[in-house]
Design an enzyme around this catalytic site. Structure first.
Site, PDB file in Angstrom:
ATOM      1  N   LYS A 203     -41.801 -26.094   5.086  1.00 35.04           N
ATOM      2  CA  LYS A 203     -41.619 -24.665   4.812  1.00 35.04           C
ATOM      3  C   LYS A 203     -41.077 -23.895   6.020  1.00 35.04           C
ATOM      4  CE  LYS A 203     -44.257 -24.376   0.637  1.00 35.04           C
ATOM      5  NZ  LYS A 203     -45.468 -23.990  -0.086  1.00 35.04           N
ATOM      6  N   ARG A 237     -49.889 -31.366  -0.713  1.00 33.51           N
ATOM      7  CA  ARG A 237     -48.608 -31.472  -1.419  1.00 33.51           C
ATOM      8  C   ARG A 237     -47.482 -31.628  -0.401  1.00 33.51           C
ATOM      9  NH1 ARG A 237     -44.437 -28.264  -3.166  1.00 33.51           N
ATOM     10  NH2 ARG A 237     -43.732 -28.580  -5.307  1.00 33.51           N
TER      11      ARG A 237
HETATM   12  N1  HH2 Z   1     -44.893 -24.908  -2.956  1.00 32.59           N
HETATM   13  C1  HH2 Z   1     -43.724 -25.037  -3.626  1.00 32.59           C
HETATM   14  C2  HH2 Z   1     -43.723 -25.303  -4.997  1.00 32.59           C
HETATM   15  N2  HH2 Z   1     -44.879 -25.450  -5.681  1.00 32.59           N
HETATM   16  N3  HH2 Z   1     -47.245 -25.492  -5.726  1.00 32.59           N
HETATM   17  C3  HH2 Z   1     -48.409 -25.348  -5.087  1.00 32.59           C
HETATM   18  N4  HH2 Z   1     -49.569 -25.466  -5.771  1.00 32.59           N
HETATM   19  N5  HH2 Z   1     -48.474 -25.071  -3.739  1.00 32.59           N
HETATM   20  C4  HH2 Z   1     -47.345 -24.925  -2.991  1.00 32.59           C
HETATM   21  O1  HH2 Z   1     -47.465 -24.657  -1.777  1.00 32.59           O
HETATM   22  C5  HH2 Z   1     -46.069 -25.053  -3.638  1.00 32.59           C
HETATM   23  C6  HH2 Z   1     -46.057 -25.336  -5.035  1.00 32.59           C
HETATM   24  C7  HH2 Z   1     -42.436 -24.893  -2.882  1.00 32.59           C
HETATM   25  O2  HH2 Z   1     -41.953 -26.124  -2.459  1.00 32.59           O
HETATM   26  P1  HH2 Z   1     -40.808 -26.957  -3.214  1.00 32.59           P
HETATM   27  O3  HH2 Z   1     -41.278 -27.424  -4.543  1.00 32.59           O
HETATM   28  O4  HH2 Z   1     -40.336 -28.037  -2.331  1.00 32.59           O
HETATM   29  O5  HH2 Z   1     -39.612 -25.948  -3.343  1.00 32.59           O
HETATM   30  P2  HH2 Z   1     -38.958 -25.162  -4.560  1.00 32.59           P
HETATM   31  O6  HH2 Z   1     -39.964 -24.188  -5.054  1.00 32.59           O
HETATM   32  O7  HH2 Z   1     -37.742 -24.517  -3.936  1.00 32.59           O
HETATM   33  O8  HH2 Z   1     -38.598 -26.173  -5.626  1.00 32.59           O
END
Ligand code: HH2
Length: 267
Positions: A203, A237
């Site tokens: 992040k 995660r």
């Molecule tokens: N962060 C992201 C997405 N989903 N869910 C939970 N429970 N906690 C988190 O911190 C979280 C999440 C963001 O990361 P990523 O999926 O890699 O990115 P994007 O939302 O751009 O797909």
């Protein structure tokens, strides 16, 4: 929890796994590397993202959930009941809602009916606005109060409290200092009595602290995730499972040798 983003625009791996076969292969790799859960998402929530239709999100996620369901427990990263329902039908057992049941009134009754695990995450506002000067009285107390209220909403809709996980939502409407304070004081979320899910993987606060580009943030991800684990987080995660698994195995051997030995015997 290993991340499989079936999206063209996720902040760190957008476009890499839009093809279902590639996404399934990636999920299998994460499990081989030591993931206990795979989290399949079909909509980016990165700052500024606009969102996709339920039809599009469902078309992206359903085949991937189906392909991974026999391989490991699968969670679906969605705020939409239609997408969650299709994923649960395809074998997912966990719903991960970054809006904590604030987007779709049908999602709580669906989770209640299906008896799935449900992760409730804190976000300030929505992805389009969340990074516009976020403010809190006390970042930990405010988010704890929010999560406590969302647990009540879920339980009132019939969700078994014993199936709820809570997540402070690192990076979702937080400054660098907010994120650091949340990690430092993560143990306070144990007062909620529910397992803590934590996601700092790649992040932007890591980039802001170190200057590292998004593909080069494993060191910062490991530091923050190990501290979160030490402070009580149970579900971690991450995108980069292999180095994280190694770091957690060592952290666990130091901090919780009895549990580490039991897991070692099982393997
Ligand atoms: N962060 C992201 C997405 N989903 N869910 C939970 N429970 N906690 C988190 O911190 C979280 C999440 C963001 O990361 P990523 O999926 O890699 O990115 P994007 O939302 O751009 O797909």
């Amino acid at each position: 929890m290993g991340v499989v983003n079936v999206t063209p625009d996720s902040f760190s791996d957008g476009g890499e796994f839009l093809d279902a076969e590639r996404a399934i292969a990636h999920g299998r790799l994460l499990v081989a590397e030591g993931a206990d859960i795979v989290d399949v998402g079909g909509e980016s929530t990165r700052p500024g993202s606009a969102g996709v239709s339920a039809e599009e999100e469902l078309a992206r996620t359903r085949p991937v959930v189906q392909g991974l369901a026999g391989v490991a427990p699968v969670s679906v990263d969605t705020s939409k009941a239609a997408v969650a329902e299709a994923a649960l039908d395809a074998g997912a057992t966990i719903v991960n809602d970054v809006t904590a049941l604030r987007s779709d009134p049908e999602l709580a009754p669906l989770c209640a009916d299906r008896g799935c695990e449900l992760a409730l995450m804190h976000m300030l506002g929505d992805p389009r606005t969340m990074q516009d000067d976020p403010r809190y009285d006390d970042v930990v107390d405010d988010i704890k109060a929010f999560l406590s209220e969302r647990i009540e909403v879920a339980v009132a809709a019939g969700v078994d409290e014993g199936r709820i996980w809570v997540d402070p939502g690192i990076g979702f409407g937080k400054t660098v200092d907010h994120n650091l304070e949340l990690i430092r004081r993560l143990g306070e979320f144990r007062d909620l009595g529910r397992p803590i899910l934590f996601g700092s993987s790649r992040k932007s606060f890591i980039g802001k602290l170190t200057g590292a580009e998004v593909g080069d943030r494993i060191g910062g991800t490991i530091a923050s995730t190990v501290i979160a684990y030490a402070n009580g987080a149970e579900v971690l995660r991450v995108h980069d499972v292999a180095p994280m698994r190694q770091a957690l195995t060592v952290a666990e051997a130091i901090l919780d040798p009895e549990r580490a030995a039991a897991i070692h015997d099982r393997r």
